[in-house]
Design a protein around this motif. Structure first.
Motif, short mmCIF file in Angstrom:
data_model
loop_
_atom_site.label_atom_id
_atom_site.label_comp_id
_atom_site.label_asym_id
_atom_site.label_seq_id
_atom_site.Cartn_x
_atom_site.Cartn_y
_atom_site.Cartn_z
N LYS A 426 11.23 -25.81 29.23
CA LYS A 426 12.21 -26.91 29.29
C LYS A 426 13.12 -26.95 28.07
O LYS A 426 14.19 -27.57 28.12
N TYR A 429 17.15 -23.96 26.50
CA TYR A 429 18.51 -24.30 26.91
C TYR A 429 19.48 -23.15 26.70
O TYR A 429 20.38 -22.91 27.51
N SER A 448 9.00 -24.82 35.28
CA SER A 448 9.95 -25.15 34.22
C SER A 448 10.98 -24.06 33.98
O SER A 448 11.99 -24.29 33.31
N GLN A 451 14.63 -24.78 34.50
CA GLN A 451 15.43 -25.52 33.53
C GLN A 451 16.19 -24.59 32.58
O GLN A 451 16.87 -25.05 31.68
N SER A 472 12.72 -24.31 42.03
CA SER A 472 13.48 -24.79 40.87
C SER A 472 14.44 -23.73 40.34
O SER A 472 15.42 -24.05 39.66
#
Length: 490
Positions: A426, A429, A448, A451, A472
């Motif tokens: 997570k 980025y 995750s 993300q 996801s």
């Protein structure tokens, strides 16, 4: 810029500048203030002596790609500025016209910059008349600008900076003897000049004031010259990369104790890195910030205790040699930012790098490291550990992927890593590339991973992953490469 109470621009010199302007094809922003009604000392790019009104500065360098000057000639009126000391016409387009012979009439000129300005032809020997010249930059004009010899530099007794990068000097057999006649020379840049040879000896070294030497991208096909070690202790930057240098790095290189940057990369150098490179004497090379010997044929072993003496080192590049270094947990580069030790014969355990707060890039690809995955600092931007024998779990990755991390590229492929992929993505980025292929990773792909919104490449092939591909991953809209082959995914 004229000041209050300053003597206005001389009429004759103002007229000379207006005629000079006529040699340019378009009235660009650089000439927007050049009007006959305005004192030329207030024109953009013009500077005057406040006591006499004589023009001493003409700075018309290109400030951006959309506002360059295009000239079809250099008006002779330019040389009606007899007190000019500073002339910068760099980063413009002179459309392959020659540098005018009359430039040698600017007898008071101290700074001359005609770099990256699209000149062609032979450098006029009249430049040798400029005895007050301190800085000469003709670089970046490509091989269309040439010099048949450099004997004209003998007259430049005040010269401190000489940059002829990219000038064709293939016929200038006298280049080394010529520059050796410049005792005040501080910076010499002759990169990519087709220099014909590199003499190994000089009867006497005169240019002992030299601090910056760049002879890179020439085809010398010789050993490192002996005269280099007689320049003195002042040399701080040395670049001999891509010069087809051969032989060994002599112990005498340790005489250059003030070096901050040393680049000998992409040559044919062989043998060990000499002990005099700061490895025996505490004071030697303590200031070295950049050490690059990548892509040579260096061999032998490096003792870790020796490397620790490079207390100021920030860039270490030993890529693609045959060096051996057994690393331990004692290693401690307090300031290093970039380390590339890939494609060598390094082995052993990789130390704990979690305290190396300055580290931004580490490349240990294609070595013989055999250890569990060590811990790394969250400040890393690039981490390449592919094609080694790292084993065990990869839960240490969560230490890198903490809040405010800056990891962009991560490659752990082709090792013996096992266990599940941790579910801590997570905070990834900035991650653009993630490669965990060719390991023994098992269980499910963590949710995750969805993300990783800037991810472009995800390679998880040839593992033992199972279960469903998480939906996801649809949120990774930048993803262009996805390889999940040779797993047991549903």
């Amino acid at each position: 810029m004229a000041l209050t109470g300053a003597v206005p621009c001389m009429d004759r010199e103002q007229e000379a500048l207006l005629k000079f302007k006529e040699g340019f094809k378009s009235a660009s922003e650089s000439f927007s203030s050049w009007t006959a009604e305005e004192d030329c000392c207030n024109w953009r790019g013009v500077g005057c002596d406040n006591a006499t009104g004589h023009v001493t500065i003409l700075d018309l360098h290109g400030r951006d790609p959309y506002n360059i000057l295009q000239a079809h000639l250099v008006s002779p009126s330019l040389f009606d500025l007899p007190y000019l000391r500073y002339l910068d016409l760099s980063l413009n387009d002179f459309q392959q016209i020659p540098i005018p012979e009359l430039i040698g009439s600017l007898k008071y000129i101290e700074y001359l910059n005609l770099s990256n300005a699209n000149y062609r032809g032979t450098i006029p020997s009249t430049l040798g008349n400029l005895s007050h010249l301190k800085s000469l930059d003709l670089s970046g004009n490509g091989f269309s600008l040439r010099a048949e010899n450099l004997s004209w530099v003998y007259g430049l007794s005040s010269l401190k900076v000489l940059d002829l990068g990219g000038v064709d000097l293939s016929n200038a057999e006298d280049w080394l003897d010529a520059v050796n006649m410049l005792p005040s020379l501080v910076m010499l840049r002759l990169f990519c000049c087709k220099l014909p040879k590199l003499s190994q000896n000089l009867h006497h070294v005169n240019f002992t004031s030299l601090k910056f030497l760049d002879l890179s991208f020439n085809n010398f096909s010789s050993t490192i010259p002996n005269w280099l070690f007689d320049i003195g202790h002042g040399l701080v930057y040395l670049n001999l990369s891509r010069c087809q240098l051969q032989g060994v790095i002599l112990d005498a290189l340790g005489n250059l104790a003030s070096l901050i940057s040393l680049d000998l990369s992409k040559n044919g150098l062989k043998g060990p890195i000499p002990l005099t490179l700061g490895l025996l004497q505490e004071q030697e090379f303590s200031q070295l910030v950049v050490l690059d010997v990548a892509m040579n044929c260096m061999e032998g072993s490096i003792k870790e205790a020796h490397l620790l003496k490079f207390s100021s080192l920030r860039v270490l590049d030993l890529y693609s040699n045959s060096l051996a270094l057994e690393m331990s947990c004692q290693i401690g580069f307090s300031r290093i930012m970039y380390m590339n030790l890939s494609f060598n014969e390094l082995k052993g355990h990789v130390p704990d790098f979690s305290s190396q707060l300055q580290f931004s890039q580490l490349d240990l690809t294609s070595n013989n490291f055999w250890s569990p995955l060590p811990r790394f600092s969250a400040n890393l931007r690039v981490l390449f550990l592919a094609r080694n024998s790292f084993f065990g779990h990869i839960s240490n990755l969560c230490g890198i992927l903490s809040m405010n991390n800056s990891l962009t590229y991560l490659d752990l492929s082709s090792n013996n890593l096992s266990g599940e992929i941790p579910d801590c993505w997570k905070y990834g980025y900035y991650l653009v590339t993630l490669n965990l292929a060719n390991n023994n990773l098992s269980r499910q792909i963590p949710i995750s991973m969805g993300q990783l919104i800037h991810l472009k490449t995800l390679q998880l092939e040839n593992n033992s992953l199972s279960g469903e591909v998480p939906l996801s991953l649809k949120t990774c809209t930048d993803l262009t490469v996805l390889d999940l082959a040779k797993n047991t995914l549903g």
